[in-house]
Write an enzyme that holds these catalytic residues in place. Structure first.
Site, PDB file in Angstrom:
ATOM      1  N   GLU A  20      28.119 -68.638 -12.907  1.00 45.36           N
ATOM      2  CA  GLU A  20      28.697 -67.889 -14.016  1.00 45.36           C
ATOM      3  C   GLU A  20      29.916 -68.558 -14.644  1.00 45.36           C
ATOM      4  OE1 GLU A  20      27.538 -65.111 -15.384  1.00 45.36           O
ATOM      5  OE2 GLU A  20      25.843 -64.928 -13.993  1.00 45.36           O
ATOM      6  N   SER A  50      11.373  -7.957  16.529  1.00 51.10           N
ATOM      7  CA  SER A  50      11.991  -7.640  17.817  1.00 51.10           C
ATOM      8  C   SER A  50      12.867  -8.758  18.367  1.00 51.10           C
ATOM      9  CB  SER A  50      10.909  -7.292  18.841  1.00 51.10           C
ATOM     10  OG  SER A  50      10.300  -6.068  18.491  1.00 51.10           O
TER      11      SER A  50
END
Length: 733
Positions: free
Chosen positions: A104, A379
């Site tokens: 770059e 239950s």
């Protein structure tokens, strides 16, 4: 002579004219240059007035990903607005930095923000129609990414250059490179070099090869074109270009360049994003919900948190397998159930070790029944009723008359609680009533204790859902979640100590500072260890001789309770050992009735299948016997059968026969006729909150030392057990 003088004068005149022209030209050029410089200075000044303040760069915090891990380090999810994992330059290998500089901005370490040589080189290359060479430096790219837009214009380029030079004045090259490598976009949703390394190669940046580094260094120029997930051919061409630049700048040798060109890349393949990328999504989405509620969406998706969860991936796999097996079994047996859920908790720490909210998680069905489904527990809710009863001073040998009873309704009608077998067994003990899940007994207990007190116990033990204060609550008429039930039963498994269930052990921010720490959970004693032990022994009878037998028998000390609602819309089994609690629910999302689906059938078998596999490597051991709080007494005429009493509630003699002396009396519908009324003891006061460290060890505790007089798990008591299943609630006053 005159001729020579004339020639000299003519020559002098020509020089004078030339000089004047030269001076004029120089003056004009000077003025033009001066004008140009002035114009340029004016332009620079004009643009510099509107430049962003680069001092913000020091405090700039880019969006970072939050990563969620299981207890064994497995990555469960990455949550992000931008998938970024920030790394300081000290943790980025020099080979990585060199690759980006070579590709770059080869003059990065010598220019001052703008590379005029590079600009000229790019212009010449463009004029000659040679390979394009970027003229923007790394610093310019950083300036554009941080402060400017991607607009293509002269004004933007001027601002970019000015910002780059300004950045170079105040920041070192390493500081600039660090921000650049963490900010740029690499394609496939990855921002920054670390996220890119994981996205493409499934590893940390520190472990990248030269070939992989070159591949990544070539991406930022055009991620959509050079991504290997878009075109591997173009990606390889770009990789070769980067390797050539690295060799040309003496960052690698020619041999390394050639080797890297032919080296395998080890691409992991493009991964799904969002919910599709989650591992064990039922658990992970629950963690995501907790994080979002605790910290807020911006922090979760941009703050770079690290989240260590409680998930045991092995148990999670076993839980999912058990749930799938249960649903498949229900379909094979024609029960008509299409969904199920399972939650598993370590009772000593409150850690949620496994959470499965259905058959399979898809984007079209994200409903997590483990914590989002509010269903009637049937239950299985009776555990709270009996805990309140035992804690109020009733012994397991207290006798209640299982006989018809009627309660007036507000509309003038009456409610007559019944059992599924439509039978009444007459006087029976509390232990037998719980084991056989007799509804009338549970309702009579709730009436005597007080329904508000039952609600208080349920909430203290771990139920978070609101509960309706009517007698049908004793049969599970209010809705709860599987997570609620697992938390409530975990209190019994942990000797009466309640710890709020948690899915998160530790959360740290991007700097590693803890922001949520559950490794030392708060705990409070909501019932005594004695009460918890007596109720646990009664729930053991459910498995050994009651509605849970034989499907819930796992070959080790275990306690639990079945639950089946009216019309077979919900079926449950919630049970525990000293090491693990699990709640299982079976039913349909649209509340469609199942066919003869009892809690003691598919849910109990699913629970047992999971528990056997989960505890395969855990030594068998009994529940801790609190010798100072519980008395063990044998039934008369047998040295093999025992009963357990809270200290002070045991019979006055030496036998534990039902209804024998002392506080072991019969409870009738009306006032007792053979003993003084039982005065309920006040609820156990919560002791000061204490903290207990969560161990990160696997689910393999050492066997607990047991006193010599500690009995084995409860066996069958006197009386022939009924095979009638428990039945759920009906409307009640």
């Amino acid at each position: 002579m005159k001729t020579n003088i004339a020639k000299r004068r003519q020559r002098r005149r020509r020089l004078t004219i030339f000089g004047r022209i030269l001076i004029t030209t120089f003056t004009l050029v000077f003025l033009i240059v001066l004008f140009g410089l002035g114009t340029m200075a004016g332009i620079v000044y004009s643009y510099s007035r509107d430049l962003p303040d680069i001092s913000r760069m020091a405090d700039f915090q880019p969006s970072r990903s939050t990563r969620v891990y299981a207890r064994d380090g497995t990555l469960l999810a990455t949550l992000y607005k931008q998938n970024r994992l920030y790394l300081p330059i000290s943790k980025i290998p020099r080979d990585v930095s060199n690759a980006f500089v070579a590709n770059e901005d080869r003059n990065f370490y010598t220019h001052h923000g703008v590379d005029f040589t590079g600009i000229a080189r790019a212009a010449i290359a463009d004029y000659r129609h040679e390979q394009f060479q970027g003229a923007s430096t790394i610093t310019q790219q950083l300036a554009r990414a941080l402060f400017l837009s991607n607009e293509v214009s002269i004004s933007r380029k001027i601002q970019e250059a000015l910002l780059a030079m300004e950045i170079e004045r105040y920041y070192t090259k390493d500081e600039i490179l660090e921000r650049y490598l963490n900010l740029i976009y690499f394609g496939a949703g990855a921002y920054g070099i670390e996220a890119a390394a994981h996205t493409y190669f499934g590893t940390d940046v520190a472990h990248l090869s030269t070939a992989q580094i070159a591949m990544l260094a070539g991406l930022p120029a055009a991620p959509s074109d050079y991504s290997p997930y878009v075109s591997l051919q173009r990606a390889k061409e770009r990789q070769r270009h980067v390797l050539e630049r690295m060799f040309a700048n003496n960052y690698i040798t020619e041999r390394q360049e050639i080797a890297a060109e032919d080296a395998p890349l080890g691409l992991i393949g493009e991964r799904p994003t969002g919910l599709q990328s989650f591992q064990y999504p039922y658990f992970t989405t629950y963690v995501n919900h907790i994080l979002d509620t605790t910290f807020g969406t911006p922090v979760v998706y941009e703050g770079g948190l690290t989240v260590d969860t409680t998930l045991d991936t092995h148990l999670q796999q076993l839980a999912q397998e058990a749930v799938d097996w249960g649903i498949d079994s229900a379909e094979r047996e024609g029960i008509g159930a299409h969904e199920a859920a399972l939650v598993a908790i370590r009772p000593q720490t409150g850690e949620i070790l496994a959470m499965v909210g259905g058959r399979g998680f898809t984007l079209g069905s994200q409903f997590n029944r483990a914590w989002q489904a509010y269903r009637q527990p049937g239950s299985s809710f009776k555990a709270y009723v009996y805990t309140a009863a035992i804690d109020s001073g009733m012994p397991p040998t207290a006798v209640v008359d299982d006989s018809p009873v009627s309660y007036p309704m507000g509309d003038g009608t009456k409610w007559d609680p019944m059992d599924d077998d439509f039978r009444f067994l007459g006087p029976i003990t509390l232990r037998y009533a719980l084991a056989q899940s007799r509804n009338v007994v549970a309702v009579k207990l709730a009436e005597e204790i007080g329904i508000d007190r039952v609600i208080e116990y349920a909430h203290r033990m771990g139920v978070k859902a609101p509960l309706e204060a009517n007698l049908s609550l004793a049969l599970g008429s209010s809705v709860v979640t599987p997570l609620d039930q697992a938390a409530g039963y975990a209190t019994l498994a942990d000797q009466g100590i309640h710890i709020d269930p948690t899915a998160i052990r530790l959360v740290t921010d991007s700097l590693g500072t803890p922001v949520l720490d559950n490794r030392f959970p708060q705990e409070s004693e909501v019932v005594s260890a004695g009460t918890a032990y007596v109720v646990t022994s009664m729930l053991e009878s459910v498995i050994s001789e009651g509605t849970g037998y034989p499907n819930a028998d796992i070959g080790r000390p275990a306690a639990g309770k079945t639950g089946t609602t009216s019309d077979f819309r919900d079926a449950w089994f919630v049970g525990f050992t000293p090491d693990l609690v699990a709640a299982v629910w079976l039913g349909n999302d649209d509340y469609t009735k199942m066919r003869e689906s009892y809690g003691g059938n598919i849910p109990a078998r699913t629970w047992a299948r999971f528990m056997k596999a989960a505890l395969a490597d855990t030594p068998k051991h009994d529940f801790v016997y609190p010798a100072t709080e519980v008395r063990k007494m044998a039934y008369c005429g047998s040295g093999k059968k025992f009963e357990y009493f809270l200290e002070g509630t045991e019979p006055s003699g030496t036998c534990a026969n039902p209804g024998y002396g002392g506080r072991s009396r019969t409870v009738y519908e009306g006032p007792p006729v053979d003993a003084e009324p039982i005065v309920a003891a006040p609820p156990a006061t919560q002791r000061p909150v204490v903290q207990r460290a969560i161990a990160a060890a696997p689910l393999t505790p050492a066997p607990t030392a047991v006193p010599d007089d500690t009995p084995a798990p409860m066996g069958e008591i006197e009386g022939s057990p009924s095979d009638a299943p428990d039945s759920g609630p009906s409307p009640a006053p």
